[in-house]
Design a protein around this motif. Structure first.
Motif, mmCIF file in Angstrom:
data_model
loop_
_atom_site.group_PDB
_atom_site.id
_atom_site.type_symbol
_atom_site.label_atom_id
_atom_site.label_comp_id
_atom_site.label_asym_id
_atom_site.label_seq_id
_atom_site.Cartn_x
_atom_site.Cartn_y
_atom_site.Cartn_z
ATOM 1 N N VAL A 114 16.675 -2.335 13.433
ATOM 2 C CA VAL A 114 15.258 -2.046 13.619
ATOM 3 C C VAL A 114 15.079 -0.544 13.812
ATOM 4 N N SER A 115 14.155 0.020 13.086
ATOM 5 C CA SER A 115 13.969 1.466 13.146
ATOM 6 C C SER A 115 13.405 1.887 14.495
ATOM 7 N N PRO A 116 14.100 2.786 15.216
ATOM 8 C CA PRO A 116 13.580 3.265 16.501
ATOM 9 C C PRO A 116 12.595 4.421 16.354
ATOM 10 N N ILE A 117 12.423 4.902 15.131
ATOM 11 C CA ILE A 117 11.544 6.049 14.895
ATOM 12 C C ILE A 117 10.758 5.825 13.610
ATOM 13 N N ASP A 118 9.734 6.654 13.425
ATOM 14 C CA ASP A 118 9.034 6.686 12.151
ATOM 15 C C ASP A 118 9.803 7.581 11.181
ATOM 16 N N ARG B 254 3.339 10.551 4.154
ATOM 17 C CA ARG B 254 2.742 10.180 5.422
ATOM 18 C C ARG B 254 3.798 9.788 6.450
ATOM 19 N N ILE B 255 3.489 9.969 7.703
ATOM 20 C CA ILE B 255 4.358 9.539 8.794
ATOM 21 C C ILE B 255 4.641 8.040 8.671
ATOM 22 N N GLY B 256 5.925 7.659 8.785
ATOM 23 C CA GLY B 256 6.305 6.253 8.705
ATOM 24 C C GLY B 256 6.209 5.653 7.317
ATOM 25 N N GLU B 257 6.032 6.486 6.301
ATOM 26 C CA GLU B 257 5.868 5.982 4.932
ATOM 27 C C GLU B 257 7.108 5.241 4.448
ATOM 28 N N ASP B 258 8.287 5.749 4.775
ATOM 29 C CA ASP B 258 9.529 5.064 4.409
ATOM 30 C C ASP B 258 9.803 3.896 5.347
ATOM 31 N N LEU B 259 9.780 4.182 6.632
ATOM 32 C CA LEU B 259 10.014 3.163 7.653
ATOM 33 C C LEU B 259 9.135 3.446 8.858
ATOM 34 N N ALA B 260 8.457 2.406 9.322
ATOM 35 C CA ALA B 260 7.636 2.549 10.520
ATOM 36 C C ALA B 260 8.456 2.139 11.744
ATOM 37 N N ARG B 261 8.230 2.808 12.841
ATOM 38 C CA ARG B 261 8.912 2.464 14.088
ATOM 39 C C ARG B 261 8.722 0.972 14.396
ATOM 40 N N GLY B 262 9.833 0.300 14.739
ATOM 41 C CA GLY B 262 9.768 -1.110 15.097
ATOM 42 C C GLY B 262 9.922 -2.068 13.928
ATOM 43 N N ARG B 263 9.998 -1.549 12.702
ATOM 44 C CA ARG B 263 10.160 -2.406 11.523
ATOM 45 C C ARG B 263 11.641 -2.517 11.155
ATOM 46 N N PRO B 264 12.091 -3.698 10.664
ATOM 47 C CA PRO B 264 13.497 -3.822 10.252
ATOM 48 C C PRO B 264 13.812 -2.896 9.068
ATOM 49 N N ALA B 265 14.918 -2.199 9.189
ATOM 50 C CA ALA B 265 15.382 -1.347 8.096
ATOM 51 C C ALA B 265 16.426 -2.070 7.254
ATOM 52 N N LEU B 266 17.288 -2.845 7.906
ATOM 53 C CA LEU B 266 18.316 -3.656 7.242
ATOM 54 C C LEU B 266 18.387 -4.992 7.972
ATOM 55 N N PHE B 267 18.773 -6.031 7.257
ATOM 56 C CA PHE B 267 18.762 -7.359 7.848
ATOM 57 C C PHE B 267 20.177 -7.873 8.082
ATOM 58 N N PHE B 268 20.316 -8.731 9.100
ATOM 59 C CA PHE B 268 21.624 -9.306 9.418
ATOM 60 C C PHE B 268 22.154 -10.060 8.196
ATOM 61 N N GLY B 269 23.475 -10.089 8.089
ATOM 62 C CA GLY B 269 24.104 -10.728 6.935
ATOM 63 C C GLY B 269 24.344 -9.780 5.785
#
Length: 444
Positions: free
Chosen positions: A56-60, A166-181
């Motif tokens: 989970v992304s801890p930052i934007d 824009r801020i968080g355009e790639d990944l927003a704080r709190g969103r999954p970046a990679l998934f288990f498995g």
């Protein structure tokens, strides 16, 4: 399905003496149980490991609005107020709408512009630099004519918000970046580093024990007596297992003696999550593996409608009705011929090992190609012929079988660059027919 279930119950609808490949895969999947132990490892040690938790992304990302290219940042509202300049006409004779702005500062990556801008002002900005306050648009430097502290450009070539990330355009704080498995790849390592993640939760590595059987086998470096051959299977198994990032346990060569085989299987089952053997599965007089396995656990199947690789056993050691191990261990008895070992590993075993590692196993890349010559095939079994795929002048893929399709000709595997997949019901194919191929690149 748990390990206490009867493995033979899965075969009620099939003939275990000639199980189709698709049915064999279904049976194996029912008895796969992923390892549950989770380890935390340093970021670089996570390469090739299986994620045990979502990342989970801890930052934007990006952490702020920034410039997508080198140019000049300004407030897009200025675009509504350009002046027509008759002497700057386009090819159709229409006056360009020129916007003139005053350059009052500079913004570099790592060195943002800290001031404020008034109407009609702009800031020289570099790619990745934070957008100054009140700026929302970047005009590329190649669109601009600069004279001293002023720039001018055709306002029709730019829209408000252009060339801004824009801020968080790639990944927003709190969103999954990679998934288990997920099996961590090089790009994933970089992605996690960009999030400031130093440690990663991964599944423990699967332990796979393997050995070869046969009195005729000798290890590399030993003298080769008459009638003997060097054991290549343990080396190909080591390589294939290493590509899957499991923990390989090489138990050497086991002689054709029931007591020795029994002891080897017990030792392997205690040490590993999965046991692989090569040789000793056919109906030969000295092939004891099948009988020994039956006394130690359960056998699901021992022959497939497949070429190469018909003699392939799957079962469990220490399962219901068996033996001495503290838990059931999955067992794959591979053929003795070296090509058949590789084919059965990739078509049956590989997926099971990935699933047991906790990975979301996906099928290898497969695509269509045209046969450049006839291919002989008997209906009623799935065949994996070794092929050489090339790209024709028109961009289409074509494939030809290697010079030999013998299951003992390992040099043909080195010569080939793909499997030609001939499905269960297919028969002989004429030149020009369409077939599916599985490239070796990324697989082997």
């Amino acid at each position: 399905m748990t390990t206490s279930d009867n493995i033979s119950g899965c075969l009620a609808e099939h003939d275990p003496n000639a199980l189709p490949v698709t049915a064999a895969r279904e049976v194996v999947r029912r008895f796969v149980e992923p390892v549950t132990t989770i380890e935390r490892v340093a970021l670089r040690a996570a390469l090739g490991r299986v994620l045990a938790q979502d990342i989970v992304s801890p930052i934007d990302v990006p952490a702020h609005d920034n410039a997508a290219m080198d140019g000049y940042a300004f407030a897009g509202a200025c675009l509504a107020q350009p002046a027509g300049i008759p002497d700057a006409a386009d090819a159709a004779g229409a006056a360009s709408l020129s916007l003139s702005l005053e350059v009052v500062g500079e913004a570099l990556a790592g060195h943002p512009f800290a001031g404020t801008l008034a109407a009609g002002q702009c800031v020289r900005i570099m790619t990745g630099a934070p957008m100054p306050a009140d700026c929302d648009t970047v005009v590329p430097q190649e669109f601009v004519t600069r004279s001293g502290a002023r720039i001018a450009f055709d306002a029709r070539r730019i829209t408000t918000g252009a060339n801004r990330r824009r801020i968080g355009e790639d990944l927003a704080r709190g969103r999954p970046a990679l998934f288990f498995g997920r099996i961590v790849r090089a790009s994933d390592l970089g992605l996690m580093a960009s999030l400031g993640i130093a440690e990663v939760a991964v599944r423990r590595r699967l332990r796979v024990a393997y050995f070869s059987t046969g009195d005729e086998l000798r290890s590399v470096g030993e003298p080769l007596e008459a009638g003997c051959v060097y054991d290549s299977n343990r080396h190909t198994l080591f390589a294939m297992l290493s590509r899957l990032n499991v923990e390989p346990l090489d138990l050497g060569i086991v002689r054709d003696e029931p007591a020795a085989l029994d002891a080897a299987l017990r030792e392997a089952a205690q040490a590993a999550d999965v046991v692989l053997t090569s040789g000793g599965i056919s109906v030969g007089e000295a092939d004891f593996t099948r009988g020994t396995l039956a006394s130690l656990g359960d056998i699901a199947f021992w022959q497939l409608a497949m070429r190469p690789g018909r003699p392939l056993a799957f079962g469990r050691i220490g399962a219901q009705g068996g033996a001495t191990s503290k838990r059931a261990t999955l067992f794959f008895g591979l053929p003795g011929n070296p090509v058949a070992v590789m084919v059965t590993f990739y078509q049956i075993v590989r997926e099971a090992l990935l699933m047991m590692s906790g990975a979301h196993a996906s099928a290898p890349l497969q695509f269509a190609a045209t046969c450049s010559e006839p291919i002989k095939k008997r209906a009623g079994r799935t065949e994996y012929q070794r092929g050489i795929a090339t790209r024709a002048a028109d961009g289409r893929w074509q494939v030809a079988p290697t010079r030999s399709q013998g299951s003992a000709v390992l040099s043909a595997m080195s010569e080939a660059n793909c499997f030609i997949v001939l499905e269960h019901d297919q028969a002989d194919l004429a030149a020009g027919s369409s077939v599916d191929i599985v490239p070796f690149e990324g697989l082997i």
